[in-house]
Design a protein around this motif. Structure first.
Motif, PDB file in Angstrom:
ATOM      1  N   HIS A 268      -7.137   3.482   0.301  1.00  0.00           N
ATOM      2  CA  HIS A 268      -6.819   2.049   0.352  1.00  0.00           C
ATOM      3  C   HIS A 268      -5.488   1.794  -0.365  1.00  0.00           C
ATOM      4  O   HIS A 268      -5.277   2.297  -1.468  1.00  0.00           O
ATOM      5  N   ASN A 270      -4.292  -0.642  -2.000  1.00  0.00           N
ATOM      6  CA  ASN A 270      -4.309  -1.399  -3.260  1.00  0.00           C
ATOM      7  C   ASN A 270      -5.191  -0.782  -4.349  1.00  0.00           C
ATOM      8  O   ASN A 270      -5.273  -1.318  -5.443  1.00  0.00           O
ATOM      9  N   ILE A 271      -5.883   0.288  -4.004  1.00  0.00           N
ATOM     10  CA  ILE A 271      -6.892   0.801  -4.941  1.00  0.00           C
ATOM     11  C   ILE A 271      -6.633   2.270  -5.279  1.00  0.00           C
ATOM     12  O   ILE A 271      -6.486   3.096  -4.378  1.00  0.00           O
ATOM     13  N   ILE A 291      -5.833  -1.307  -9.820  1.00  0.00           N
ATOM     14  CA  ILE A 291      -5.490  -2.181  -8.687  1.00  0.00           C
ATOM     15  C   ILE A 291      -3.965  -2.326  -8.636  1.00  0.00           C
ATOM     16  O   ILE A 291      -3.331  -2.704  -9.624  1.00  0.00           O
ATOM     17  N   LYS A 292      -3.410  -1.990  -7.476  1.00  0.00           N
ATOM     18  CA  LYS A 292      -1.948  -2.040  -7.280  1.00  0.00           C
ATOM     19  C   LYS A 292      -1.566  -3.236  -6.420  1.00  0.00           C
ATOM     20  O   LYS A 292      -2.245  -3.521  -5.436  1.00  0.00           O
ATOM     21  N   ASN A 293      -0.466  -3.869  -6.750  1.00  0.00           N
ATOM     22  CA  ASN A 293       0.104  -4.946  -5.927  1.00  0.00           C
ATOM     23  C   ASN A 293      -0.915  -6.034  -5.583  1.00  0.00           C
ATOM     24  O   ASN A 293      -0.933  -6.551  -4.470  1.00  0.00           O
ATOM     25  N   ALA A 294      -1.764  -6.337  -6.524  1.00  0.00           N
ATOM     26  CA  ALA A 294      -2.733  -7.428  -6.357  1.00  0.00           C
ATOM     27  C   ALA A 294      -3.193  -7.793  -7.763  1.00  0.00           C
ATOM     28  O   ALA A 294      -3.020  -7.016  -8.696  1.00  0.00           O
ATOM     29  N   ARG A 296      -5.818  -8.129 -10.388  1.00  0.00           N
ATOM     30  CA  ARG A 296      -7.189  -7.656 -10.651  1.00  0.00           C
ATOM     31  C   ARG A 296      -8.048  -8.753 -11.273  1.00  0.00           C
ATOM     32  O   ARG A 296      -9.273  -8.711 -11.140  1.00  0.00           O
ATOM     33  N   SER A 343      -4.057  -3.615 -15.225  1.00  0.00           N
ATOM     34  CA  SER A 343      -4.369  -3.319 -13.821  1.00  0.00           C
ATOM     35  C   SER A 343      -5.730  -2.673 -13.558  1.00  0.00           C
ATOM     36  O   SER A 343      -6.098  -2.484 -12.405  1.00  0.00           O
ATOM     37  N   PHE A 369      -9.277  -7.873  -0.444  1.00  0.00           N
ATOM     38  CA  PHE A 369      -7.911  -7.485  -0.080  1.00  0.00           C
ATOM     39  C   PHE A 369      -7.542  -7.925   1.346  1.00  0.00           C
ATOM     40  O   PHE A 369      -6.392  -7.817   1.748  1.00  0.00           O
TER      41      PHE A 369
END
Ligand SMILES: *Cc1c(COP(=O)(O)O)cnc(C)c1O
Length: 373
Positions: A268, A270-271, A291-294, A296, A343, A369
């Motif tokens: 995924h 974002n994960i 969590i990337k680019n979102a 958390r 994150s 997401f």
């Protein structure tokens, strides 16, 4: 995050009987159950001495007292940990020296330890965070080279096997001079209140630990040094004896649950799923995602709204905690820990997870997401 009621119900009869037996015998303090638990845990861990005490924080404090650490001595530990580790260092007027962690395994970065050593360094406290061991081969080699004590904080990793460079397999907490653990109810081996223990293979040190935990006395009413009062009570020991027999099966169940999450989130964008360090078994005290680019925090709120618990372990690095502010450290001092604190998110992982509940959790995470933005 855990289902302690469900876990209790499976062993209810045995546990209730054990508690009643302690009450009927009224040997509440240092009764035969404590001795029996101590011996059973020694066998399980293959360690010479287990010294039960009142909680995991006490275990760390008693370890530092037993090693004769003196005010001003420096103790190196990870910035990314539960506060207890640094708390006892500060309480004993030792100097906590914080270092960053490995971004993949979340455990202390050995190269950062080397860089933090000074002529005042006396000990290193690796924390086996979230259920897997730090790089103990590297930590022990640095300790040998600089003649430092290693106190393992294994409150989150009891039962995890670690394979050393030489091929020898040992349990978390039995490699350093002292290992410290907690039996807080939500820990992998939890009692029904507070509890803790120290482990050591050193006879003299174990005797000293016992003495310090018992008011500094080796003979009743003769006090050789200033100690503390830190005991595991018999009811807790009786419960722990039963749960210890299930510990490996509990760990296997946690690994199975983690595997289901790993597969659901694999690839995924974002994960990032937890990385298992090659030398250590993971007993998943926590199942912690990056969590990337979102956001958390928004993910956590989204899950909570759907009655899915999720926790942030830990939201603030030690060096940014009010009680531990220090002129040596500032924002940016430990970039990996700071990044992780902003994150990570931990999902429920325990021994009673059903496919249905876990399916609900993974779907909710994935649905989050898919929301616009
Ligand atoms: C739980 C924990 C402790 C403290 O244990 P208590 O029994 O709550 O005092 C210490 N270190 C770590 C890493 C922990 O998770």
């Amino acid at each position: 995050m855990v289902d302690l009621v469900g876990q209790y119900e499976k062993i209810q009869q045995e546990v209730d009987e054990a508690i009643l037996n302690v009450i009927r015998s009224s040997a509440f303090i240092n009764g035969p159950e404590v001795k029996a638990f101590q011996q059973e845990l020694e066998n399980y861990l293959s360690v010479k001495h287990v010294i039960p005490c009142a909680n995991g924080t006490d275990a760390l404090q008693i370890a530092m007292m037993a090693l004769n650490l003196q005010p001003g001595d420096e103790v190196i530990t990870a910035d990314f940990t539960y506060v207890a580790t640094a708390e006892v260092i500060a309480l004993l007027k030792l100097r906590p020296v914080l270092v960053d962690v490995n971004p993949e395994t979340f455990t202390i970065d050995p190269s950062a330890i080397e860089a933090a050593i000074t002529s005042k360094t006396r000990a290193i406290v690796p924390v086996h965070l979230f259920g897997q061991c730090a790089d103990m081969d590297a930590v022990m080699e640095i300790a040998r080279k600089h003649n430092l004590h290693v106190i393992e904080d294994t409150a989150q990793a009891i039962g995890a096997n670690y394979t050393q460079n030489n091929g020898r397999v040992c349990k978390a907490g039995t490699m350093g001079i002292i290992g410290c653990t907690s039996f807080f109810p939500s820990k992998n081996l939890g009692c029904f209140g507070d509890g803790g223990a120290l482990f050591s293979n050193d006879d003299q040190l174990a005797a000293r630990i016992r003495k310090i935990a018992n008011h500094g006395q080796s003979v009743q009413y003769y006090h050789d040094e200033v100690g503390v009062n830190s005991r595991l009570d018999s009811i807790q020991a009786a419960i722990l004896r039963i749960k210890l027999r299930h510990l490996d099966e509990y760990a296997a169940e946690r690994r199975r649950v983690a595997g289901v999450y790993d597969r659901a989130f694999a690839g995924h964008p974002n994960i990032i799923t937890p990385k298992v360090f090659s030398r250590s078994e993971h007993v998943y005290h926590q199942y912690t995602l990056i969590i990337k680019n979102a956001d958390r925090n928004k993910l956590r709120e989204y899950l909570l709204e759907r009655d899915i618990p999720a926790m942030i372990y830990y939201p603030v690095p030690l060096h940014m905690q009010k009680a531990y502010l220090d002129e040596r450290y500032h924002e940016g001092s430990f970039p990996v820990t700071e990044y992780l604190c902003s994150s990570v998110i931990s999902l429920p992982v325990h021994t009673e997870m059903t496919g249905e509940i876990q399916g609900k959790i993974t779907s909710a995470v994935l649905d989050f997401f898919k929301l616009p933005n």
